[in-house]
Design a protein around this motif. Structure first.
Motif, PDB file in Angstrom:
ATOM      1  N   ASN A 190      40.784  42.324  46.962  1.00  0.00           N
ATOM      2  CA  ASN A 190      41.357  42.647  45.294  1.00  0.00           C
ATOM      3  C   ASN A 190      40.359  41.533  44.514  1.00  0.00           C
ATOM      4  O   ASN A 190      40.486  40.434  44.919  1.00  0.00           O
ATOM      5  CB  ASN A 190      42.696  42.549  45.195  1.00  0.00           C
ATOM      6  N   ARG A 191      39.808  42.035  43.337  1.00  0.00           N
ATOM      7  CA  ARG A 191      39.154  40.810  42.616  1.00  0.00           C
ATOM      8  C   ARG A 191      39.763  39.755  42.090  1.00  0.00           C
ATOM      9  O   ARG A 191      39.537  38.647  41.990  1.00  0.00           O
ATOM     10  CB  ARG A 191      38.722  41.750  41.280  1.00  0.00           C
ATOM     11  N   GLU A 192      41.153  39.942  41.890  1.00  0.00           N
ATOM     12  CA  GLU A 192      42.000  38.888  41.338  1.00  0.00           C
ATOM     13  C   GLU A 192      42.158  37.721  42.776  1.00  0.00           C
ATOM     14  O   GLU A 192      42.182  36.765  42.296  1.00  0.00           O
ATOM     15  CB  GLU A 192      43.284  39.373  40.967  1.00  0.00           C
ATOM     16  N   ALA A 193      42.193  38.496  43.843  1.00  0.00           N
ATOM     17  CA  ALA A 193      42.325  37.582  44.947  1.00  0.00           C
ATOM     18  C   ALA A 193      41.022  36.656  45.137  1.00  0.00           C
ATOM     19  O   ALA A 193      41.073  35.602  45.846  1.00  0.00           O
ATOM     20  CB  ALA A 193      42.370  38.399  46.071  1.00  0.00           C
ATOM     21  N   TRP A 194      39.874  37.210  44.521  1.00  0.00           N
ATOM     22  CA  TRP A 194      38.740  36.179  44.569  1.00  0.00           C
ATOM     23  C   TRP A 194      38.669  35.487  43.613  1.00  0.00           C
ATOM     24  O   TRP A 194      37.948  33.979  43.343  1.00  0.00           O
ATOM     25  CB  TRP A 194      37.453  37.213  44.938  1.00  0.00           C
ATOM     26  N   LYS A 195      38.866  35.845  42.378  1.00  0.00           N
ATOM     27  CA  LYS A 195      38.705  35.213  40.913  1.00  0.00           C
ATOM     28  C   LYS A 195      39.891  34.184  40.809  1.00  0.00           C
ATOM     29  O   LYS A 195      39.618  33.313  40.049  1.00  0.00           O
ATOM     30  CB  LYS A 195      38.569  36.190  39.766  1.00  0.00           C
ATOM     31  N   GLU A 196      40.910  34.478  41.511  1.00  0.00           N
ATOM     32  CA  GLU A 196      42.103  33.363  41.357  1.00  0.00           C
ATOM     33  C   GLU A 196      42.636  33.152  42.739  1.00  0.00           C
ATOM     34  O   GLU A 196      43.710  33.357  43.040  1.00  0.00           O
ATOM     35  CB  GLU A 196      43.067  34.040  40.329  1.00  0.00           C
ATOM     36  N   ALA A 197      41.774  32.716  43.538  1.00  0.00           N
ATOM     37  CA  ALA A 197      42.081  32.398  44.942  1.00  0.00           C
ATOM     38  C   ALA A 197      42.848  31.495  45.342  1.00  0.00           C
ATOM     39  O   ALA A 197      42.937  30.266  44.770  1.00  0.00           O
ATOM     40  CB  ALA A 197      40.613  32.482  45.578  1.00  0.00           C
ATOM     41  N   PHE A 198      43.737  31.656  46.513  1.00  0.00           N
ATOM     42  CA  PHE A 198      44.650  30.834  46.993  1.00  0.00           C
ATOM     43  C   PHE A 198      43.973  30.600  48.430  1.00  0.00           C
ATOM     44  O   PHE A 198      43.048  31.612  49.186  1.00  0.00           O
ATOM     45  CB  PHE A 198      45.909  31.302  47.359  1.00  0.00           C
TER      46      PHE A 198
END
Length: 568
Positions: free
Chosen positions: A207-215
């Motif tokens: 998911n794009r959010e998982a890469w751009k707001e990564a933990f």
């Protein structure tokens, strides 16, 4: 997202996931081509005893084939590995066309992936390779007729890959002007892991959010060495030849154990109780508990706390850095390190964090989570200064934390929450990502008849001389902004999200749960005890396993997305 749904059900209900990651969605992109970095030179070898060629994806067009194809086999038909050839040639240290004609390194890469994902020994792998029922797989690997590697050839390939895995370059951590700056060697096989990650990222699996707001989350895993422990005190001195004047020092005797005098012919080259096939293996006692210091479940019986529950491990430690996708509920491995079992984790983990911007220029890390073993200044500082990420790391306790009278003096309690000089705790007012600081305010709690967190001796309550008590001049009372460290320079308890709040638990548990999938897969693949002797082969095996875990995750996601379309 319903808490009652399994990860598979969650992904099946994700319309974007199904549309992008199913065979229908991937149709125009197949095969998925292994991403080749632009600076990799071509392989110097002109000919090979085997030759890998992408076999095509026709096998995946038969809906019934998905029932019997393993995830490993699905990868073979999804991914074109030809661009991997020069990468492996470089990692093997090949610089010339001279010498014997080798096997295609991609053939070896696929063969070892087959071995790892099935949990086989070398002998069993080669027996399976020669079996007529696996002739189609041997052809996919690029092997021709009966010209296949020997056990010695596989052992040599792994050894060479592992010996060339550590770069002469190092990551310099901390103060460059320090007398002994901390240097950590760069693990070159992380480039293979990074290329497998980009195969997933560039094709929409994450998911794009998982890469751009990564933990991201580091977590060590212990691996028993192939050699069996004979002495738990073995260290480097046990492998050094004794001098004519002095006997070899015995670390066991230095710990008041019987040890070995090393005065017999059996100890001429190395101590007879050492493990010469695993010279870098070390012993560690693992308690198996990540229980925080302030857990209500901790025993108050000091004898019970000090009892030796747990288990001993003689071998090595891998240190993967993982990224979870909380929306699609899976995780992948970003990087790894390979260390003796008794090695500390915080500095190598900090070095992995420091390398992320080079390995993944497009990755944007929002938070780094970890247990208290990573709660040291260097790791926390790298997270804040290099990644500019929030620190969601369990806190390390210190004896001074138990002395509440010190909290108003130093300005914070045992959880890192600011405390005013009169003993009142502050209230969190959010993290300012642009300024990288957390804002706290006292809210003039002293004027609301609230009890202080700590009563200061000889102090009248409510305080009469607080300069921030005027509601007109200071409507929010005293305001404190905390960035990299507290005013006293301490960083140990500084966290960018208040500890134990819902926001903290949400990020911490999502990131920490990511490590469980790798542990389970490695146990299933038989990697809790390494199947190979020596640190070079162990290192190569673990890094290859990381790559294949990412690749088989890709295959599993395609399988699930395709099933959700009703095509299988």
């Amino acid at each position: 997202m319903s808490a009652d749904l399994t990860p598979v059900e969650t992904r099946a209900q994700d319309a974007d996931f199904v549309a992008e990651c199913s065979m229908t969605g991937l149709e125009d992109r197949l095969p998925l081509v292994w991403p080749l970095p632009p600076d990799v030179p071509p392989s110097p070898k002109n000919a090979y005893r085997s030759h890998y060629v992408y076999p095509g994806g026709d096998a995946l067009e038969d809906p019934e084939a998905w029932d019997y194809l393993s995830d490993f086999e699905v990868v073979l038909y999804l991914v074109d590995f030809e661009p991997l050839r020069p990468v492996l040639a470089q990692r093997l240290g090949w610089t010339s066309a001279k010498g014997q004609k080798p096997f295609d390194p991609v053939s070896f890469f696929l063969l070892l992936g087959w071995q790892i994902t099935n949990g086989w020994s070398r002998a069993e792998t080669l027996r399976q390779l020669r079996h007529p029922r696996n002739a189609d797989l041997a052809q996919c690997f690029g092997f021709e007729d009966d010209d296949v590697p020997t056990e010695g050839g596989v052992r040599h390939w792994l050894t060479t890959l592992g010996e060339n895995a550590i770069s002469d370059e190092t990551v310099l951590l901390g103060d460059e002007d320090a007398e002994e700056p901390i240097e950590v060697a760069v693990q070159l096989l992380n480039q293979l892991i990074a290329q497998s990650v980009m195969l997933l990222v560039e094709n929409g699996f994450l998911n794009r959010e998982a890469w751009k707001e990564a933990f991201v989350c580091p977590d060590g895993m212990l691996h028993h060495a192939a050699s069996r422990k004979r002495c738990s005190a073995v260290d480097e001195s046990c492998y050094q030849p004794p001098s004519p004047d002095d006997s070899r020092p015995c670390p066991a005797q230095e710990k008041d154990r019987q040890g070995c005098d090393c005065d017999t012919i059996a100890c001429a080259e190395v101590c007879q109780y050492a493990t010469p096939w695993d010279t870098e293996a070390r012993f560690v006692w693992y308690t198996g508990s990540n229980q925080p210091q302030h857990s209500p479940n901790r025993s108050t019986d000091e004898d019970q706390q000090d009892s030796k529950r747990g288990k001993g491990v003689y071998g090595y430690r891998s240190l993967p850095l993982q990224i979870p996708d909380p929306h699609r509920r899976f995780s992948i491995i970003l990087a790894d390190d390979f260390l003796p079992a008794n090695a500390r984790e915080e500095n190598p983990a900090a070095a992995l964090l420091a390398q992320l911007p080079d390995l993944y220029p497009s990755l944007e890390v929002d938070a780094v989570a970890g247990d208290a073993g990573f709660g040291y200044d260097l790791f926390l500082s790298v997270t804040y200064t290099i990644l500019e990420a929030r620190r969601v790391v369990d806190q390390r306790s210190h004896p001074t934390d138990d002395d509440k009278s010190l909290w108003p003096v130093r300005g914070y309690d045992d959880k890192g929450r600011p405390v005013c000089p009169y003993g009142y705790s502050f209230t969190a007012n959010g993290f300012d990502a642009d300024r990288q600081r957390h804002k706290w305010f006292c809210g003039q709690a002293c004027l609301d008849d609230k009890e202080p967190l700590v009563f200061v001796e000889d102090m009248p309550y409510p305080p009469q001389e607080c300069p921030h008590a005027d509601p007109d001049a200071h409507p929010y009372g005293k305001i404190v902004n905390i960035g990299e460290h507290f005013a006293d320079g301490s960083i140990r308890l500084v966290r960018d999200i208040p500890v134990d709040t819902l926001a903290w638990k949400r990020i911490y548990h999502r990131a920490r749960n990511a490590v469980e999938g790798r542990n389970a897969a490695f146990e299933q693949w038989g990697l809790k005890r390494l199947p190979v002797y020596g640190a070079p082969r162990g290192r190569a095996t673990i890094f290859l396993a990381d790559v294949w875990l990412n690749l088989t995750t890709l295959a599993r996601l395609v399988r699930e997305a395709t099933a959700a379309t009703g095509s299988t």
